[in-house]
Design a protein around this motif. Structure first.
Motif, PDB file in Angstrom:
ATOM      1  N   ALA A  66      -7.807  -7.357 -17.078  1.00 37.63           N
ATOM      2  CA  ALA A  66      -7.456  -5.993 -17.487  1.00 37.63           C
ATOM      3  C   ALA A  66      -7.959  -4.958 -16.487  1.00 37.63           C
ATOM      4  O   ALA A  66      -7.265  -3.965 -16.213  1.00 37.63           O
ATOM      5  N   ILE A  67      -9.139  -5.170 -15.937  1.00 41.44           N
ATOM      6  CA  ILE A  67      -9.679  -4.219 -14.958  1.00 41.44           C
ATOM      7  C   ILE A  67      -8.765  -4.133 -13.746  1.00 41.44           C
ATOM      8  O   ILE A  67      -8.429  -3.040 -13.265  1.00 41.44           O
ATOM      9  N   GLY A  68      -8.329  -5.283 -13.234  1.00 42.14           N
ATOM     10  CA  GLY A  68      -7.414  -5.281 -12.106  1.00 42.14           C
ATOM     11  C   GLY A  68      -6.093  -4.623 -12.445  1.00 42.14           C
ATOM     12  O   GLY A  68      -5.505  -3.905 -11.622  1.00 42.14           O
ATOM     13  N   THR A  69      -5.619  -4.833 -13.666  1.00 38.55           N
ATOM     14  CA  THR A  69      -4.352  -4.248 -14.098  1.00 38.55           C
ATOM     15  C   THR A  69      -4.446  -2.727 -14.180  1.00 38.55           C
ATOM     16  O   THR A  69      -3.571  -2.012 -13.682  1.00 38.55           O
ATOM     17  N   ILE A  70      -5.490  -2.237 -14.801  1.00 38.04           N
ATOM     18  CA  ILE A  70      -5.675  -0.785 -14.930  1.00 38.04           C
ATOM     19  C   ILE A  70      -5.757  -0.135 -13.549  1.00 38.04           C
ATOM     20  O   ILE A  70      -5.143   0.911 -13.290  1.00 38.04           O
ATOM     21  N   PHE A  71      -6.509  -0.761 -12.661  1.00 37.01           N
ATOM     22  CA  PHE A  71      -6.643  -0.221 -11.309  1.00 37.01           C
ATOM     23  C   PHE A  71      -5.278  -0.182 -10.608  1.00 37.01           C
ATOM     24  O   PHE A  71      -4.921   0.807  -9.958  1.00 37.01           O
ATOM     25  N   ALA A  72      -4.498  -1.271 -10.727  1.00 35.78           N
ATOM     26  CA  ALA A  72      -3.193  -1.339 -10.074  1.00 35.78           C
ATOM     27  C   ALA A  72      -2.238  -0.289 -10.631  1.00 35.78           C
ATOM     28  O   ALA A  72      -1.481   0.348  -9.872  1.00 35.78           O
ATOM     29  N   VAL A  73      -2.248  -0.083 -11.938  1.00 34.47           N
ATOM     30  CA  VAL A  73      -1.364   0.904 -12.569  1.00 34.47           C
ATOM     31  C   VAL A  73      -1.732   2.317 -12.121  1.00 34.47           C
ATOM     32  O   VAL A  73      -0.858   3.119 -11.753  1.00 34.47           O
ATOM     33  N   LEU A  74      -3.019   2.637 -12.147  1.00 31.50           N
ATOM     34  CA  LEU A  74      -3.454   3.976 -11.734  1.00 31.50           C
ATOM     35  C   LEU A  74      -3.163   4.226 -10.259  1.00 31.50           C
ATOM     36  O   LEU A  74      -2.737   5.326  -9.870  1.00 31.50           O
ATOM     37  N   ALA A  75      -3.373   3.205  -9.425  1.00 25.95           N
ATOM     38  CA  ALA A  75      -3.107   3.352  -7.987  1.00 25.95           C
ATOM     39  C   ALA A  75      -1.621   3.569  -7.731  1.00 25.95           C
ATOM     40  O   ALA A  75      -1.234   4.414  -6.912  1.00 25.95           O
ATOM     41  N   ALA A  76      -0.770   2.799  -8.425  1.00 25.67           N
ATOM     42  CA  ALA A  76       0.681   2.947  -8.253  1.00 25.67           C
ATOM     43  C   ALA A  76       1.139   4.336  -8.685  1.00 25.67           C
ATOM     44  O   ALA A  76       1.978   4.961  -8.021  1.00 25.67           O
ATOM     45  N   ALA A  77       0.596   4.823  -9.789  1.00 21.73           N
ATOM     46  CA  ALA A  77       0.963   6.159 -10.269  1.00 21.73           C
ATOM     47  C   ALA A  77       0.535   7.227  -9.264  1.00 21.73           C
ATOM     48  O   ALA A  77       1.304   8.156  -8.963  1.00 21.73           O
ATOM     49  N   ALA A  78      -0.681   7.085  -8.735  1.00 22.19           N
ATOM     50  CA  ALA A  78      -1.175   8.071  -7.769  1.00 22.19           C
ATOM     51  C   ALA A  78      -0.329   8.090  -6.506  1.00 22.19           C
ATOM     52  O   ALA A  78       0.039   9.161  -6.000  1.00 22.19           O
ATOM     53  N   LEU A  79       0.025   6.918  -5.987  1.00 21.56           N
ATOM     54  CA  LEU A  79       0.818   6.864  -4.760  1.00 21.56           C
ATOM     55  C   LEU A  79       2.223   7.407  -4.996  1.00 21.56           C
ATOM     56  O   LEU A  79       2.757   8.143  -4.157  1.00 21.56           O
ATOM     57  N   THR A  80       2.828   7.076  -6.124  1.00 18.54           N
ATOM     58  CA  THR A  80       4.168   7.580  -6.424  1.00 18.54           C
ATOM     59  C   THR A  80       4.178   9.100  -6.481  1.00 18.54           C
ATOM     60  O   THR A  80       5.055   9.754  -5.889  1.00 18.54           O
ATOM     61  N   VAL A  81       3.210   9.664  -7.162  1.00 19.18           N
ATOM     62  CA  VAL A  81       3.120  11.121  -7.269  1.00 19.18           C
ATOM     63  C   VAL A  81       2.920  11.753  -5.896  1.00 19.18           C
ATOM     64  O   VAL A  81       3.597  12.731  -5.534  1.00 19.18           O
ATOM     65  N   GLU A  82       2.004  11.211  -5.111  1.00 18.42           N
ATOM     66  CA  GLU A  82       1.709  11.802  -3.805  1.00 18.42           C
ATOM     67  C   GLU A  82       2.890  11.672  -2.846  1.00 18.42           C
ATOM     68  O   GLU A  82       3.175  12.594  -2.066  1.00 18.42           O
ATOM     69  N   LEU A  83       3.591  10.553  -2.880  1.00 21.26           N
ATOM     70  CA  LEU A  83       4.764  10.387  -2.014  1.00 21.26           C
ATOM     71  C   LEU A  83       5.882  11.338  -2.412  1.00 21.26           C
ATOM     72  O   LEU A  83       6.584  11.891  -1.557  1.00 21.26           O
ATOM     73  N   MET A  84       6.074  11.555  -3.700  1.00 17.54           N
ATOM     74  CA  MET A  84       7.112  12.491  -4.150  1.00 17.54           C
ATOM     75  C   MET A  84       6.758  13.918  -3.756  1.00 17.54           C
ATOM     76  O   MET A  84       7.625  14.710  -3.390  1.00 17.54           O
ATOM     77  N   ARG A  85       5.482  14.258  -3.829  1.00 13.61           N
ATOM     78  CA  ARG A  85       5.048  15.600  -3.421  1.00 13.61           C
ATOM     79  C   ARG A  85       5.195  15.810  -1.920  1.00 13.61           C
ATOM     80  O   ARG A  85       5.588  16.889  -1.465  1.00 13.61           O
ATOM     81  N   ALA A  86       4.877  14.783  -1.154  1.00 19.87           N
ATOM     82  CA  ALA A  86       4.839  14.921   0.305  1.00 19.87           C
ATOM     83  C   ALA A  86       6.206  14.859   0.951  1.00 19.87           C
ATOM     84  O   ALA A  86       6.358  15.235   2.116  1.00 19.87           O
ATOM     85  N   GLY A  87       7.216  14.369   0.231  1.00 17.05           N
ATOM     86  CA  GLY A  87       8.540  14.253   0.830  1.00 17.05           C
ATOM     87  C   GLY A  87       8.698  12.950   1.589  1.00 17.05           C
ATOM     88  O   GLY A  87       7.877  12.039   1.509  1.00 17.05           O
TER      89      GLY A  87
END
Length: 388
Positions: A165-186
């Motif tokens: 579960a720890i690995g899963t939570i980390f992977a989900v949060l990391a994916a969400a952060a990268l998706t948001v930042e890539l969408m913001r950055a263009g």
């Protein structure tokens, strides 16, 4: 403001890079416990990790082409698939679903790791790219270290779900952060206008890139072999399993520090190939030391030296490829990662045959590492001729 936004993208990417490795090695430190929990053999648990290099060899080039043509969507897909695969492992608690989840992450991994050079090329100024590549590479080894630490902290069968579960939570949060930042950055720079086939042919036909690939084959293989069989090779000299785990953890930790610091200094001074040759020579000497004088002290010294000097060669080579290939950096990075993983399969396979003869096994690792020196020397001569 733009500068800060760009580095937020790099930071989010580093988290996803670490997540791929954390999920990859979730069960490696607790193989016996996981086998008992799922009611399968230890060999079956081993395949939860072994499939990653195998699939990487197959998918590295297609993933590189996808990143060259559609960088942002491909990278987001890699991050999201990593999170989905990690989450699938928690669905029914059975081995079959864990295998499916690990397979999904193994498919996603090339889309993430092949992007180490691309994320720097797309979102950082040229002077900052070596640092971006170093951070991206260091994050993967940090993910490995985190897997070992969590395995040591949660070693019981009753803690296996928590570990997953720890690995899963980390992977989900990391994916969400990268998706948001890539969408913001263009999108970053405009994608290459050449077709995928043209880019692949050009990269495969580039002698410099081919030699970079060959140069990482043996050293990368040495690292994989020692990470896989280090504990078994140290055991006959009286090194306990717990002590060997600490040695391997410190080995990866030294690699994280080395990857974060050495490539930046080396690339800014333009001494890439001399630094790679020094690192390979030092690592070969470390392997030879533990072959001739095995023990906890020499093993600790050797593995720290290997981590600090051998692992930084990878971001240095990736940065050289990015600088040389430009728009086709994803394809070039894919070829380098593919060759490195193939080297890992070959050298680790040969080392496994010698696991009952540690001196010969460490001697083999010393030999395979030093073979990278003449290959790097040839690259240096080629660069000298090209600039003459």
């Amino acid at each position: 403001m733009v500068f800060v936004q760009r580095w937020r993208v790099i930071t989010a990417f580093a988290l996803v890079g670490a997540a791929t490795q954390l999920v990859w090695l979730t069960y490696a430190p607790v193989t016996t416990v996981a086998a008992e929990h799922f009611g399968v053999s230890e060999s079956a648990i081993g395949w939860l990790a072994n499939m990653f290099p195998l699939l990487y060899v197959v998918l590295a080039v297609p993933a590189g082409i996808a990143l060259d043509r559609w960088f942002r969507p491909s990278l987001i897909a890699g991050a999201v698939l990593t999170a989905i695969g990690a989450a699938l492992r928690l669905l029914d608690g059975g081995f079959a679903m864990v295998l499916v989840g690990q397979t999904v992450v193994a498919v996603a991994q090339p889309l993430v790791l092949n992007a180490i050079t691309g994320i720097a090329g797309h979102y950082l100024d040229e002077k900052d790219r070596p640092t971006g590549i170093a951070v991206g590479t260091a994050s993967t080894f940090a993910g490995m270290a985190a897997a070992f630490v969590l395995g040591a902290a949660l070693p019981e069968e009753s803690q296996l779900i928590t570990l997953t579960a720890i690995g899963t939570i980390f992977a989900v949060l990391a994916a969400a952060a990268l998706t948001v930042e890539l969408m913001r950055a263009g999108t970053g720079p405009t994608a290459s206008t050449s077709t995928s086939v043209v880019a692949l042919r050009a990269t495969l036909g580039d002698r410099y890139v081919r030699r970079l690939c060959v140069a990482v084959f043996f050293p990368f293989g040495t690292f994989v072999a020692l990470a896989t069989f280090g504990q078994a090779l140290l055991e006959p000299s009286g090194v306990s399993a717990d002590a060997a785990s600490i040695v391997l953890l410190v080995n990866v930790a030294a690699g994280v520090v080395g990857c974060a610091v050495i490539p930046v200094a080396v690339l800014r001074r333009g001494i890439e190939l001399p630094a790679v040759m020094v690192g390979l020579t030092a690592s070969a000497a470390a392997c030879l030391l533990v072959a001739l004088a095995p023990g906890l002290a020499t093993g600790f010294l050797a593995f720290v030296l290997i981590g600090a000097t051998l692992l930084p060669a990878l971001p240095i080579v990736l940065a050289m490829a990015e600088r040389h290939t430009g728009a086709a950096e994803g394809t070039a990075a894919g070829l380098i990662w593919m060759t490195g993983n193939l080297g890992g399969l070959v050298v680790a396979g040969l080392t496994g045959l010698l696991v009952d003869q540690p001196a010969l096994a460490f001697g083999l690792c010393a030999t395979t590492t030093i073979l990278g020196v003449p290959l790097a020397l040839r690259l240096r001569r080629e660069e000298t001729v090209a600039t003459a």
